[in-house]
Design an enzyme around this catalytic site. Structure first.
Site, PDB file in Angstrom:
ATOM      1  N   ASP A 108      -1.177 -18.224   3.428  1.00 24.97           N
ATOM      2  CA  ASP A 108      -2.116 -19.179   2.812  1.00 24.97           C
ATOM      3  C   ASP A 108      -2.584 -20.193   3.854  1.00 24.97           C
ATOM      4  OD1 ASP A 108       0.538 -20.077   2.834  1.00 24.97           O
ATOM      5  OD2 ASP A 108       0.414 -21.074   0.886  1.00 24.97           O
TER       6      ASP A 108
ATOM      7  N   TYR B   8       0.809  -1.222   0.000  1.00 27.28           N
ATOM      8  CA  TYR B   8       0.000   0.000   0.000  1.00 27.28           C
ATOM      9  C   TYR B   8       0.840   1.269   0.000  1.00 27.28           C
ATOM     10  CZ  TYR B   8      -4.428  -2.420   0.954  1.00 27.28           C
ATOM     11  OH  TYR B   8      -5.541  -3.199   0.879  1.00 27.28           O
TER      12      TYR B   8
HETATM   13  C1  IPM Z   1      -9.916  -1.790   4.429  1.00 23.72           C
HETATM   14  C2  IPM Z   1     -10.361  -1.491   3.040  1.00 23.72           C
HETATM   15  C3  IPM Z   1      -9.378  -0.530   2.389  1.00 23.72           C
HETATM   16  C4  IPM Z   1      -8.039  -1.234   2.344  1.00 23.72           C
HETATM   17  C5  IPM Z   1      -9.805  -0.037   0.998  1.00 23.72           C
HETATM   18  C6  IPM Z   1     -11.114   0.707   1.069  1.00 23.72           C
HETATM   19  C7  IPM Z   1      -8.740   0.805   0.335  1.00 23.72           C
HETATM   20  O1  IPM Z   1     -10.518  -2.677   2.332  1.00 23.72           O
HETATM   21  O2  IPM Z   1      -9.882  -0.867   5.267  1.00 23.72           O
HETATM   22  O3  IPM Z   1      -9.584  -2.947   4.724  1.00 23.72           O
HETATM   23  O4  IPM Z   1      -7.736  -1.993   1.431  1.00 23.72           O
HETATM   24  O5  IPM Z   1      -7.256  -1.023   3.267  1.00 23.72           O
END
Ligand code: IPM
Ligand code: MG
Length: 354
Positions: free
Chosen positions: A220, A137
């Protein structure tokens, strides 16, 4: 009297409806437990964006930073491109406020809510600590030769020693609140070699906590064990992307999106609490969405700001209502949204004897 400043962002779809119930419960808890709340409502979300051509104005962002905590209902709307509002609001808050922990309690309140056979509340009680600012991320990605037959797309998973260590340490510290006191590292270090940094950091931090049991599972296998033997897990710590995936799995173990809540936390600083469900646009405005997850997020928020008794009272009211069958279920249209809010308020009052 202690006062807490709270920013409330209802967001899209069912977000504002479930947020309204969570705010009612927060107000009631404040009255009951003798603190005051200054709740500032921010109408952010897709409507706001479409009207103002701006997702999150910096003036509002600066105000959010000054709060003790932020509450977020739900985000996402089919009128705008996928991910646009999510990244403009949730990801912005996570990254710019450095909310490096995503804490997701997975607790079964009643066997009736669990899709697994023969599993009871004793079996399903875990805390998932998802690292919340790095990994897949972190945003480092690119495209070469975009649109050409030989296009290349990359996304880099980024792990910093500090980022990994603070997540792992948070997980070990959490065991102080637990009866079982075990931390399981969930990774995929056998295939994603960079995750060796998780293996090494975990071992180093674990050495400082000799009385905490440790375990390890590749992600997994962890998915399999969470279904087959959820009782094996107590505290789990895991990188961002795996955390995203296994926390939805965890939510389904406890009854689904209608009940699961989360905290995006930077200990000691303004932090963000949200139900983990999405905005469910097709149910919006119908008063049919379960507000239980949002109310549980409010409970986590109070626990976080230091009103532990008030947070626990909200959770107890929900547990009682689920166990005695008053809350029949947490899926859409099981109850009216505000009816659940009424029940929780009433139960909190009667438990307190007022
Ligand atoms: C979460 C959600 C978010 C993520 C999305 C909305 C970007 O799925 O808070 O788990 O992937 O972190
Ligand atoms: Mg997710």
């Amino acid at each position: 009297m202690k006062q807490y400043d709270i920013a409330s962002i209802g967001g899209d779809g069912i977000g504002p409806e479930v947020t309204a119930q969570a705010m009612r419960i927060l107000d009631a808890a404040a009255e009951q437990f003798g603190f005051s709340l200054k709740i500032q409502d921010y109408p952010l979300g897709t409507d706001y964006y479409l009207a103002n051509n701006e997702i999150f104005p910096s003036s509002i962002f600066e105000e959010c930073k000054q709060q003790h905590a932020i509450f977020l209902g739900a985000i996402g709307d089919p009128r705008v491109p996928v991910g646009m509002i999510e990244f403009g609001i949730i990801a912005k808050l996570r990254f710019e406020l450095d909310l490096y922990i995503n804490l997701r309690p997975v607790k079964l309140y009643d066997a009736r809510l669990c899709p697994l056979k023969d599993k009871t509340p004793e079996d399903i009680d875990m805390l998932i600590v998802r690292e919340n600012t790095e990994g897949a991320y972190s945003g480092m990605h690119g495209f070469a030769h975009k649109g050409q037959p030989l296009e290349v797309a990359t996304q880099t998973m980024v792990y910093t020693r500090e980022g990994v260590e603070r997540a792992v340490r948070y997980a070990f510290e959490l065991t102080k609140t637990r009866a079982e006191r075990k931390v399981t590292l969930v990774d995929k270090a056998n295939a994603i070699r960079a995750q060796d940094i998780w293996t090494r950091t975990f071992a180093e931090v674990a050495a400082e906590y000799p009385d905490v049991a440790t375990d390890h599972a590749y992600v997994d296998a962890a998915c399999m064990w969470m279904i087959k033997n959820p009782e094996w897990f107590d505290v789990i710590v895991t990188p961002n992307l795996f955390g995203d995936i296994i926390t939805d799995l965890g939510a389904s173990l406890q009854g689904g999106m209608g009940i699961a809540a989360s905290g995006n936390i930077h200990p000691g600083q303004v932090s963000l609490f949200e139900p983990i469900h999405g905005s469910a646009p097709k149910h919006a405005g119908k008063n049919v969405a379960s507000p239980v997850a949002a109310i549980m997020a409010a409970s986590m928020l109070l626990d976080y700001v230091g009103e532990k008794e008030a947070g626990a009272a909200i959770e107890t009211a929900i547990v009682d209502l689920v166990r005695d069958g008053s809350i029949r279920g947490v899926s859409t249209a099981m109850h009216r949204t505000d009816e659940v809010g009424d029940m929780v308020l009433e139960r909190m009052r009667s438990t307190a004897g007022v």
